[in-house]
Design a protein around this motif. Structure first.
Motif, PDB file in Angstrom:
ATOM      1  N   GLY A 143       8.220   8.358  -1.909  1.00 45.91           N
ATOM      2  CA  GLY A 143       7.563   7.823  -0.712  1.00 45.91           C
ATOM      3  C   GLY A 143       7.090   8.964   0.168  1.00 45.91           C
ATOM      4  N   HIS A 148       6.849   5.024   4.774  1.00 47.57           N
ATOM      5  CA  HIS A 148       6.958   4.833   3.329  1.00 47.57           C
ATOM      6  C   HIS A 148       8.356   5.202   2.838  1.00 47.57           C
ATOM      7  CE1 HIS A 148       2.641   4.088   2.830  1.00 47.57           C
ATOM      8  NE2 HIS A 148       2.470   5.022   3.750  1.00 47.57           N
ATOM      9  N   SER A 252       2.412  -1.029   0.471  1.00 46.92           N
ATOM     10  CA  SER A 252       2.842  -0.683   1.820  1.00 46.92           C
ATOM     11  C   SER A 252       3.040  -1.906   2.707  1.00 46.92           C
ATOM     12  CB  SER A 252       1.817   0.251   2.465  1.00 46.92           C
ATOM     13  OG  SER A 252       2.128   0.470   3.821  1.00 46.92           O
TER      14      SER A 252
END
Length: 470
Positions: A143, A148, A252
């Motif tokens: 990520g 993220h 996302s």
């Protein structure tokens, strides 16, 4: 016929030629040979012939022609080579274990390949996947900076029981992560850099990221890759798939209405795709939908007269910092003030600002802060809402060169529509939003990824069973 050492047994596996048939075809070429008759030879004998070494009984090795003609004419192999799975016919060849069939599967050292081949033969007869179980299931958690990687941290109940490592960017959050977990950093790059900083800057970052990601994945060789995006970890996903890993792509949380560029590029590489908005299901027909946003009941924690302004972990955001500084200088912010500006960001005179902060320090501030002014990143929004702060969001705008696209406008508008945050695009709107905090009751929210955690656990358990790794 060629005379072989007495201690080397020859075999003619199913589908290969007998010695008599082979001798009658000494003049054939590779083009003449039927496709289903696979070439079989003994590299050990070829090596001994080329070096003049002696066999195990001490007799000189036979004077063999090159291995190509040996394989075409006599189709022979010793038992040792067959036991290692070298060039066995299709009917007898063991299935290649998961993780060894990628584009670069043969890049592992020869000694390790031999061990893997021997284990493949012995385990296939037992009816289980032949991949060795010398180590536990290994996970790559990929990520990029900010929300993220924070979402991956929210999924800890799913991955904490396994051998795992993180791939992320070299940010303050990344360094906080590396203090507690095995972490690899990759250079930042994104397609939008071409618009903001020029094509060559983007290409340089992409090339560096490509090779760094390759080095990490070749070293770690994960069994499963889980990625929440974005561009900086795309090559980690790509290399993981090439090396035979099971890939899970989680689109996302910042995408409510349309897919991200990372999602569009990474979804074809994934075995499983997860989206967090029902509106995205039409873009990913085979995706699993898990909406984690949940409202929290109950009173918020006791707060201090503190305003925390943060621009997130990745990029500076001078418009937000200058708006806060302007209102503070005008005496319109009565709160104590803490400002995090980002590396290289604007630092107005008289404003006690810091570029970066450890993640735990940010968490401690959010517990105390009454008001949070932040950019439109999901990590900043959710962590502030979880602690019951008045959240004023100022989205970065691509038209002003503040981000690669306008996904922050998309997510902040969606949150504002649910009554979770107030929007402010300049100092005047920030002044209005601050005044509203005096009468507005803040709403608490969090992400509750229980369904996603359960899904990931099932993926890991299935993969562990197939590979023989717990």
């Amino acid at each position: 016929m060629i005379s072989l050492p007495s201690n080397v047994a020859t075999t003619w596996p199913l589908g290969s030629l007998s010695p008599q048939a082979a001798s009658s075809r000494q003049t054939e070429t590779a083009k003449d040979r039927p496709r289903n008759e696979r070439i079989l030879y003994c590299p050990l004998l070829v090596y001994r012939a080329s070096t003049g070494s002696r066999d195990q009984a001490g007799a000189p090795a036979p004077s063999l022609p090159n291995h190509r003609s040996v394989s075409l004419r006599y189709n022979i192999a010793c038992e040792q080579c067959v036991s290692k799975g070298r060039r066995t016919p299709p009917a007898e060849r063991p299935s290649r274990p998961p993780g060894s069939h990628g584009l670069f599967a043969n890049s592992v050292p020869k000694a390790r390949r031999n061990v893997r081949e021997q284990q493949a033969l012995s385990s296939t007869s037992e009816g289980r996947d032949p991949r060795p179980s010398s180590r536990p299931l290994r996970l790559c958690l990929a990520g990029s900076g900010g929300g993220h990687v924070r979402q991956i941290l929210d999924l800890e109940p799913a991955w904490s029981a396994y051998d795992y490592f993180f791939v992320t960017e070299d940010t303050a959050l990344g360094h906080s992560l590396s203090a507690q977990h095995r972490t690899h950093f990759v250079p930042h790059y994104a397609a939008g850099q071409a618009r903001m900083h020029g094509v060559f800057t983007m290409l340089r970052g992409a090339v560096q990221n490509f090779f760094r990601s390759a080095a990490i994945m070749l070293k770690e060789r994960p069994d499963v890759v889980v990625s929440t995006g974005a561009g900086a970890v795309f090559f980690a996903v790509l290399w993981g798939r090439l090396l035979g890993a099971h890939v899970v792509v989680v689109e996302s949380f910042a995408r409510f209405d349309g897919p991200s560029l990372f999602g569009r590029l990474a979804a074809p590489l994934a075995h499983d795709v997860v989206v967090q908005s029902k509106a995205l299901a039409s873009y990913y027909p085979k995706a699993k939908v898990f909406d984690p946003l949940r409202l929290l009941d109950g009173p918020r924690p006791d707060k201090q007269q503190l305003l925390f302004a943060t621009v997130g972990a990745t990029l500076p955001f001078d418009r937000l910092v200058s708006s806060v500084a302007e209102l503070k200088a005008a005496g319109e912010i009565p709160h104590d003030l803490v400002v995090q500006t980002g590396v290289g960001g604007l630092k107005p005179d008289g404003l006690g600002a810091v570029e970066t902060m450890p993640f735990q320090d940010i968490q401690d501030l959010l517990v105390k802060a009454d008001v949070v002014v932040c950019h439109g990143g999901t990590g900043s929004l959710i962590t502030a809402l979880r602690q019951g702060c008045h959240v004023i969001a100022m989205p970065r705008l691509s038209s002003l060169g503040e981000h690669y696209d306008d996904h922050q406008s998309e997510i902040t508008e969606a949150f504002a529509a649910r009554g979770l945050v107030q929007l402010a695009r300049n100092a005047d709107e920030l002044r209005t939003a601050l005044a509203a905090t005096q009468t507005r009751e803040p709403r608490r929210a969090t992400t509750e990824p229980a369904e996603l955690i359960a899904f990931l656990k099932s993926v890991f358990e299935t993969r562990a069973a197939k590979t023989g790794r717990g």
